[in-house]
Design a protein around this motif. Structure first.
Motif, PDB file in Angstrom:
ATOM      1  N   PHE A  53      70.064 -30.798  -6.836  1.00  0.00           N
ATOM      2  CA  PHE A  53      70.026 -31.711  -5.035  1.00  0.00           C
ATOM      3  C   PHE A  53      68.565 -32.524  -5.557  1.00  0.00           C
ATOM      4  N   VAL A  54      68.138 -33.112  -4.284  1.00  0.00           N
ATOM      5  CA  VAL A  54      67.394 -34.464  -4.376  1.00  0.00           C
ATOM      6  C   VAL A  54      65.900 -34.326  -3.633  1.00  0.00           C
ATOM      7  N   VAL A  55      64.479 -34.300  -4.341  1.00  0.00           N
ATOM      8  CA  VAL A  55      63.774 -33.830  -3.661  1.00  0.00           C
ATOM      9  C   VAL A  55      62.722 -35.209  -3.066  1.00  0.00           C
ATOM     10  N   VAL A  86      63.475 -15.639  -6.126  1.00  0.00           N
ATOM     11  CA  VAL A  86      64.441 -16.350  -4.968  1.00  0.00           C
ATOM     12  C   VAL A  86      64.571 -14.967  -3.762  1.00  0.00           C
ATOM     13  N   ARG A  87      63.968 -15.532  -2.164  1.00  0.00           N
ATOM     14  CA  ARG A  87      63.776 -14.788  -0.941  1.00  0.00           C
ATOM     15  C   ARG A  87      64.848 -14.960  -0.214  1.00  0.00           C
ATOM     16  N   PRO A  88      65.738 -15.197   0.234  1.00  0.00           N
ATOM     17  CA  PRO A  88      66.595 -15.286   0.968  1.00  0.00           C
ATOM     18  C   PRO A  88      66.242 -16.007   2.313  1.00  0.00           C
ATOM     19  N   GLY A  89      66.155 -16.866   2.947  1.00  0.00           N
ATOM     20  CA  GLY A  89      65.736 -17.105   4.309  1.00  0.00           C
ATOM     21  C   GLY A  89      64.247 -17.058   4.062  1.00  0.00           C
ATOM     22  N   PHE A  90      63.571 -17.651   3.600  1.00  0.00           N
ATOM     23  CA  PHE A  90      61.830 -17.076   3.244  1.00  0.00           C
ATOM     24  C   PHE A  90      61.873 -18.228   2.160  1.00  0.00           C
ATOM     25  N   GLN A 138      53.399 -23.700  -9.887  1.00  0.00           N
ATOM     26  CA  GLN A 138      54.474 -23.306  -9.478  1.00  0.00           C
ATOM     27  C   GLN A 138      54.778 -24.332  -8.281  1.00  0.00           C
ATOM     28  N   MET A 139      56.016 -23.741  -8.104  1.00  0.00           N
ATOM     29  CA  MET A 139      55.741 -24.377  -6.106  1.00  0.00           C
ATOM     30  C   MET A 139      57.277 -23.517  -5.571  1.00  0.00           C
ATOM     31  N   PHE A 140      57.222 -23.820  -3.788  1.00  0.00           N
ATOM     32  CA  PHE A 140      58.261 -23.658  -3.499  1.00  0.00           C
ATOM     33  C   PHE A 140      59.221 -24.411  -2.417  1.00  0.00           C
ATOM     34  N   VAL A 141      60.637 -24.062  -2.559  1.00  0.00           N
ATOM     35  CA  VAL A 141      61.152 -24.802  -1.237  1.00  0.00           C
ATOM     36  C   VAL A 141      60.977 -24.132  -0.208  1.00  0.00           C
ATOM     37  N   ASN A 142      60.651 -24.308   0.741  1.00  0.00           N
ATOM     38  CA  ASN A 142      60.929 -23.529   1.840  1.00  0.00           C
ATOM     39  C   ASN A 142      62.537 -23.005   2.557  1.00  0.00           C
ATOM     40  N   LEU A 143      62.944 -21.900   2.636  1.00  0.00           N
ATOM     41  CA  LEU A 143      64.076 -22.033   3.071  1.00  0.00           C
ATOM     42  C   LEU A 143      64.528 -21.584   4.680  1.00  0.00           C
ATOM     43  N   LYS A 144      63.237 -21.592   5.115  1.00  0.00           N
ATOM     44  CA  LYS A 144      63.273 -21.526   6.551  1.00  0.00           C
ATOM     45  C   LYS A 144      62.105 -22.330   7.932  1.00  0.00           C
ATOM     46  N   ASP A 145      62.080 -22.618   8.265  1.00  0.00           N
ATOM     47  CA  ASP A 145      60.310 -22.552   9.266  1.00  0.00           C
ATOM     48  C   ASP A 145      59.872 -21.751   8.893  1.00  0.00           C
ATOM     49  N   ASN A 146      58.477 -22.597   8.110  1.00  0.00           N
ATOM     50  CA  ASN A 146      58.113 -21.735   8.032  1.00  0.00           C
ATOM     51  C   ASN A 146      55.925 -21.489   7.859  1.00  0.00           C
ATOM     52  N   SER A 147      56.097 -22.778   8.814  1.00  0.00           N
ATOM     53  CA  SER A 147      55.039 -23.947   9.710  1.00  0.00           C
ATOM     54  C   SER A 147      53.593 -22.947   9.310  1.00  0.00           C
ATOM     55  N   ASP A 148      54.023 -20.779   9.567  1.00  0.00           N
ATOM     56  CA  ASP A 148      53.041 -20.103   9.311  1.00  0.00           C
ATOM     57  C   ASP A 148      51.695 -20.001   8.052  1.00  0.00           C
ATOM     58  N   VAL A 166      72.160 -25.846  -2.643  1.00  0.00           N
ATOM     59  CA  VAL A 166      72.738 -25.322  -3.927  1.00  0.00           C
ATOM     60  C   VAL A 166      71.094 -23.899  -3.532  1.00  0.00           C
ATOM     61  N   PHE A 167      70.181 -23.921  -2.600  1.00  0.00           N
ATOM     62  CA  PHE A 167      69.412 -22.977  -2.496  1.00  0.00           C
ATOM     63  C   PHE A 167      69.952 -21.217  -1.833  1.00  0.00           C
ATOM     64  N   GLU A 168      70.926 -22.338  -1.666  1.00  0.00           N
ATOM     65  CA  GLU A 168      71.712 -20.656  -0.774  1.00  0.00           C
ATOM     66  C   GLU A 168      72.194 -19.725  -1.388  1.00  0.00           C
ATOM     67  N   LYS A 169      72.709 -20.837  -2.794  1.00  0.00           N
ATOM     68  CA  LYS A 169      74.123 -19.956  -3.878  1.00  0.00           C
ATOM     69  C   LYS A 169      72.800 -19.150  -5.033  1.00  0.00           C
ATOM     70  N   LEU A 170      71.700 -19.530  -4.953  1.00  0.00           N
ATOM     71  CA  LEU A 170      70.596 -19.298  -6.367  1.00  0.00           C
ATOM     72  C   LEU A 170      70.828 -17.670  -6.246  1.00  0.00           C
ATOM     73  N   TYR A 171      70.766 -17.122  -7.649  1.00  0.00           N
ATOM     74  CA  TYR A 171      70.684 -15.236  -7.576  1.00  0.00           C
ATOM     75  C   TYR A 171      69.500 -14.987  -6.699  1.00  0.00           C
ATOM     76  N   SER A 172      69.587 -13.842  -6.426  1.00  0.00           N
ATOM     77  CA  SER A 172      68.874 -13.329  -5.598  1.00  0.00           C
ATOM     78  C   SER A 172      68.334 -11.948  -5.618  1.00  0.00           C
ATOM     79  N   GLY A 173      69.406 -11.040  -6.400  1.00  0.00           N
ATOM     80  CA  GLY A 173      69.733 -10.168  -6.846  1.00  0.00           C
ATOM     81  C   GLY A 173      68.731  -9.405  -7.404  1.00  0.00           C
ATOM     82  N   TYR A 174      67.847 -10.020  -7.825  1.00  0.00           N
ATOM     83  CA  TYR A 174      66.577  -9.125  -8.595  1.00  0.00           C
ATOM     84  C   TYR A 174      65.505  -8.587  -7.037  1.00  0.00           C
ATOM     85  N   GLY A 175      65.268  -9.471  -6.529  1.00  0.00           N
ATOM     86  CA  GLY A 175      64.681  -9.139  -5.389  1.00  0.00           C
ATOM     87  C   GLY A 175      62.828 -10.047  -5.824  1.00  0.00           C
TER      88      GLY A 175
END
Length: 214
Positions: A53-55, A86-90, A138-148, A166-175
Protein backbone atom coordinates in the motif's frame (compact mmCIF):
# COMPACT_ATOMS: atom_id res chain seq x y z
CA UNK A 1 -3.92 4.52 21.49
CA UNK A 2 -1.35 5.22 20.67
CA UNK A 3 13.50 11.03 4.85
CA UNK A 4 12.49 11.80 -0.34
CA UNK A 5 13.76 9.44 -3.01
CA UNK A 6 17.23 10.31 -4.36
CA UNK A 7 17.21 13.61 -6.19
CA UNK A 8 17.70 13.21 -9.93
CA UNK A 9 18.36 15.76 -12.67
CA UNK A 10 18.98 15.55 -16.39
CA UNK A 11 22.20 17.20 -17.55
CA UNK A 12 21.75 18.38 -21.14
CA UNK A 13 24.98 19.03 -23.03
CA UNK A 14 24.95 21.54 -25.91
CA UNK A 15 26.15 20.11 -29.22
CA UNK A 16 29.18 21.57 -30.95
CA UNK A 17 29.18 21.89 -34.76
CA UNK A 18 27.74 18.85 -36.49
CA UNK A 19 28.59 16.53 -33.65
CA UNK A 20 25.44 15.15 -32.09
CA UNK A 21 24.82 15.88 -28.45
CA UNK A 22 25.45 12.95 -26.14
CA UNK A 23 22.45 11.40 -24.40
CA UNK A 24 21.13 12.88 -21.20
CA UNK A 25 22.79 11.66 -18.05
CA UNK A 26 21.10 11.04 -14.75
CA UNK A 27 22.82 12.68 -11.84
CA UNK A 28 22.07 11.25 -8.42
CA UNK A 29 22.58 13.13 -5.18
CA UNK A 30 25.07 11.62 -2.72
CA UNK A 31 23.27 13.19 0.22
CA UNK A 32 21.69 10.45 2.38
CA UNK A 33 17.93 10.37 2.08
CA UNK A 34 17.35 11.04 5.76
CA UNK A 35 19.40 14.25 5.46
CA UNK A 36 17.48 15.64 2.50
CA UNK A 37 14.73 18.20 3.14
CA UNK A 38 11.24 16.82 3.52
CA UNK A 39 8.97 17.81 0.62
CA UNK A 40 5.54 19.30 1.13
CA UNK A 41 3.97 16.13 -0.24
CA UNK A 42 5.63 12.72 -0.39
CA UNK A 43 4.63 9.08 -0.78
CA UNK A 44 5.71 5.99 1.12
CA UNK A 45 5.44 2.46 -0.20
CA UNK A 46 4.82 -0.25 2.39
CA UNK A 47 5.41 -3.89 1.48
CA UNK A 48 3.56 -6.22 3.81
CA UNK A 49 2.77 -9.90 4.23
CA UNK A 50 -0.62 -9.23 2.62
CA UNK A 51 0.46 -6.96 -0.23
CA UNK A 52 1.55 -3.36 -0.74
CA UNK A 53 0.00 0.00 0.00
CA UNK A 54 1.01 3.63 -0.49
CA UNK A 55 0.63 6.47 1.99
CA UNK A 56 0.59 10.04 0.63
CA UNK A 57 1.75 12.51 3.27
CA UNK A 58 0.78 16.18 3.31
CA UNK A 59 2.97 18.48 5.37
CA UNK A 60 0.29 21.15 5.58
CA UNK A 61 -2.12 18.71 7.22
CA UNK A 62 0.12 18.05 10.23
CA UNK A 63 3.74 19.25 9.80
CA UNK A 64 5.11 17.78 13.00
CA UNK A 65 3.55 14.40 12.40
CA UNK A 66 4.69 14.42 8.77
CA UNK A 67 8.27 15.14 9.85
CA UNK A 68 8.23 12.37 12.43
CA UNK A 69 6.91 9.91 9.85
CA UNK A 70 9.62 11.03 7.38
CA UNK A 71 12.30 10.28 9.96
CA UNK A 72 10.84 6.90 10.88
CA UNK A 73 10.60 5.75 7.28
CA UNK A 74 14.08 6.91 6.29
CA UNK A 75 15.78 5.29 9.26
CA UNK A 76 14.15 1.92 8.52
CA UNK A 77 12.05 1.95 11.64
CA UNK A 78 9.08 0.15 10.08
CA UNK A 79 11.06 -2.70 8.54
CA UNK A 80 10.13 -6.07 10.06
CA UNK A 81 7.42 -4.73 12.34
CA UNK A 82 3.87 -5.96 13.01
CA UNK A 83 0.26 -4.82 12.73
CA UNK A 84 -0.33 -5.48 16.39
CA UNK A 85 -3.86 -4.12 16.77
CA UNK A 86 -6.38 -4.78 14.03
CA UNK A 87 -10.03 -3.99 14.58
CA UNK A 88 -12.03 -4.58 11.39
CA UNK A 89 -14.33 -1.70 10.55
CA UNK A 90 -12.43 0.64 12.87
CA UNK A 91 -8.61 0.88 12.72
CA UNK A 92 -5.38 -0.99 12.00
CA UNK A 93 -2.57 0.06 14.34
CA UNK A 94 1.21 -0.34 13.97
CA UNK A 95 4.42 1.56 14.74
CA UNK A 96 6.29 -0.29 17.47
CA UNK A 97 9.75 -1.56 16.62
CA UNK A 98 10.76 -5.20 16.86
CA UNK A 99 13.87 -3.98 18.68
CA UNK A 100 13.34 -2.99 22.34
CA UNK A 101 16.30 -0.58 22.35
CA UNK A 102 14.81 1.36 19.45
CA UNK A 103 11.48 1.52 21.24
CA UNK A 104 13.14 2.78 24.40
CA UNK A 105 15.03 5.53 22.56
CA UNK A 106 12.04 6.82 20.61
CA UNK A 107 9.63 6.53 23.52
CA UNK A 108 11.85 9.03 25.30
CA UNK A 109 11.41 11.57 22.49
CA UNK A 110 7.73 12.44 22.06
CA UNK A 111 6.77 15.16 19.59
CA UNK A 112 4.55 18.19 19.96
CA UNK A 113 0.92 18.09 18.95
CA UNK A 114 -0.49 19.21 15.61
CA UNK A 115 -3.88 20.89 15.39
CA UNK A 116 -6.48 18.71 13.72
CA UNK A 117 -6.98 20.11 10.20
CA UNK A 118 -8.31 17.01 8.45
CA UNK A 119 -11.02 14.60 9.48
CA UNK A 120 -10.25 11.01 10.37
CA UNK A 121 -11.96 9.64 7.31
CA UNK A 122 -11.53 6.13 5.91
CA UNK A 123 -7.99 5.67 4.63
CA UNK A 124 -6.42 8.54 6.56
CA UNK A 125 -3.49 7.88 8.88
CA UNK A 126 -2.90 9.50 12.27
CA UNK A 127 -0.48 9.12 15.14
CA UNK A 128 -1.84 7.46 18.24
CA UNK A 129 -1.71 9.55 21.37
CA UNK A 130 -2.98 9.55 24.92
CA UNK A 131 -2.96 13.23 25.76
CA UNK A 132 -0.89 16.35 25.32
CA UNK A 133 2.54 15.77 23.73
CA UNK A 134 2.31 11.98 23.84
CA UNK A 135 2.81 11.14 20.14
CA UNK A 136 5.81 8.91 19.57
CA UNK A 137 5.81 6.16 16.92
CA UNK A 138 2.45 4.38 17.04
CA UNK A 139 -0.08 5.21 14.34
CA UNK A 140 -3.24 3.86 12.81
CA UNK A 141 -5.09 3.78 9.52
CA UNK A 142 -8.80 4.51 9.74
CA UNK A 143 -10.82 1.67 8.26
CA UNK A 144 -14.04 3.71 8.29
CA UNK A 145 -15.18 7.28 8.85
CA UNK A 146 -13.88 7.93 12.37
CA UNK A 147 -14.45 11.68 12.43
CA UNK A 148 -15.56 11.33 16.05
CA UNK A 149 -11.82 11.00 16.83
CA UNK A 150 -11.16 14.55 15.61
CA UNK A 151 -12.25 16.13 18.86
CA UNK A 152 -9.78 13.96 20.78
CA UNK A 153 -6.77 15.42 18.97
CA UNK A 154 -5.94 12.69 16.48
CA UNK A 155 -4.48 14.67 13.58
CA UNK A 156 -4.31 12.90 10.18
CA UNK A 157 -1.04 13.60 8.36
CA UNK A 158 -1.70 11.52 5.25
CA UNK A 159 -3.92 9.00 3.53
CA UNK A 160 -3.68 5.61 1.88
CA UNK A 161 -3.95 6.26 -1.86
CA UNK A 162 -3.27 2.75 -3.11
CA UNK A 163 -3.84 -0.67 -1.55
CA UNK A 164 -6.44 0.14 1.05
CA UNK A 165 -7.82 -3.37 0.47
CA UNK A 166 -4.66 -4.74 2.13
CA UNK A 167 -6.08 -3.70 5.47
CA UNK A 168 -9.15 -5.86 4.93
CA UNK A 169 -6.85 -8.90 4.71
CA UNK A 170 -4.85 -8.31 7.89
CA UNK A 171 -5.18 -10.99 10.56
CA UNK A 172 -7.52 -9.81 13.30
CA UNK A 173 -8.20 -13.06 15.16
CA UNK A 174 -6.36 -12.08 18.31
CA UNK A 175 -8.89 -9.32 18.95
CA UNK A 176 -8.34 -6.16 20.94
CA UNK A 177 -5.01 -5.71 22.64
CA UNK A 178 -4.47 -6.56 26.28
CA UNK A 179 -6.04 -5.24 28.40
CA UNK A 180 -8.99 -5.62 27.93
CA UNK A 181 -8.70 -8.10 25.07
CA UNK A 182 -6.58 -11.17 24.39
CA UNK A 183 -4.29 -9.50 21.86
CA UNK A 184 -0.71 -8.29 22.35
CA UNK A 185 0.21 -6.16 25.34
CA UNK A 186 1.69 -2.83 24.22
CA UNK A 187 4.13 -2.65 27.14
CA UNK A 188 5.54 -6.06 26.33
CA UNK A 189 5.98 -5.12 22.68
CA UNK A 190 7.94 -2.08 23.81
CA UNK A 191 10.20 -4.06 26.12
CA UNK A 192 10.45 -7.42 24.30
CA UNK A 193 9.83 -6.54 20.65
CA UNK A 194 9.42 -9.20 17.98
CA UNK A 195 10.59 -11.98 20.29
CA UNK A 196 7.39 -11.57 22.26
CA UNK A 197 5.11 -11.11 19.27
CA UNK A 198 6.49 -14.00 17.23
CA UNK A 199 6.29 -16.39 20.17
CA UNK A 200 2.84 -15.43 21.40
CA UNK A 201 1.12 -14.00 18.30
CA UNK A 202 2.72 -15.68 15.27
CA UNK A 203 -0.20 -14.94 12.92
CA UNK A 204 0.16 -11.17 13.09
CA UNK A 205 0.80 -9.66 9.68
CA UNK A 206 4.12 -7.99 9.01
CA UNK A 207 5.46 -4.81 7.47
CA UNK A 208 8.43 -6.12 5.51
CA UNK A 209 9.82 -2.73 4.50
CA UNK A 210 8.83 0.89 3.90
CA UNK A 211 10.47 3.46 1.66
CA UNK A 212 9.81 6.89 0.17
CA UNK A 213 8.83 6.76 -3.50
CA UNK A 214 7.86 9.28 -6.18
Amino acid sequence: MRYLPCLAACLLLVSCGDKPAPPSKKVTSSVPLKDQPMPDVYKVLFDTSKGSFVVEVHKDWAPIGAARFWMLVNTGFFNDTRFFRVRPGFIAQFGLSGDPQTNSMLSATPVDDDPVKQKNMKGTISFAQGGKRSRRTQMFVNLKDNSDLDKDGFAPFGKVTLGLDVFEKLYSGYGEWEPPGRGPNATRILTEGNNYLDARFPRLDKILRAKVVR
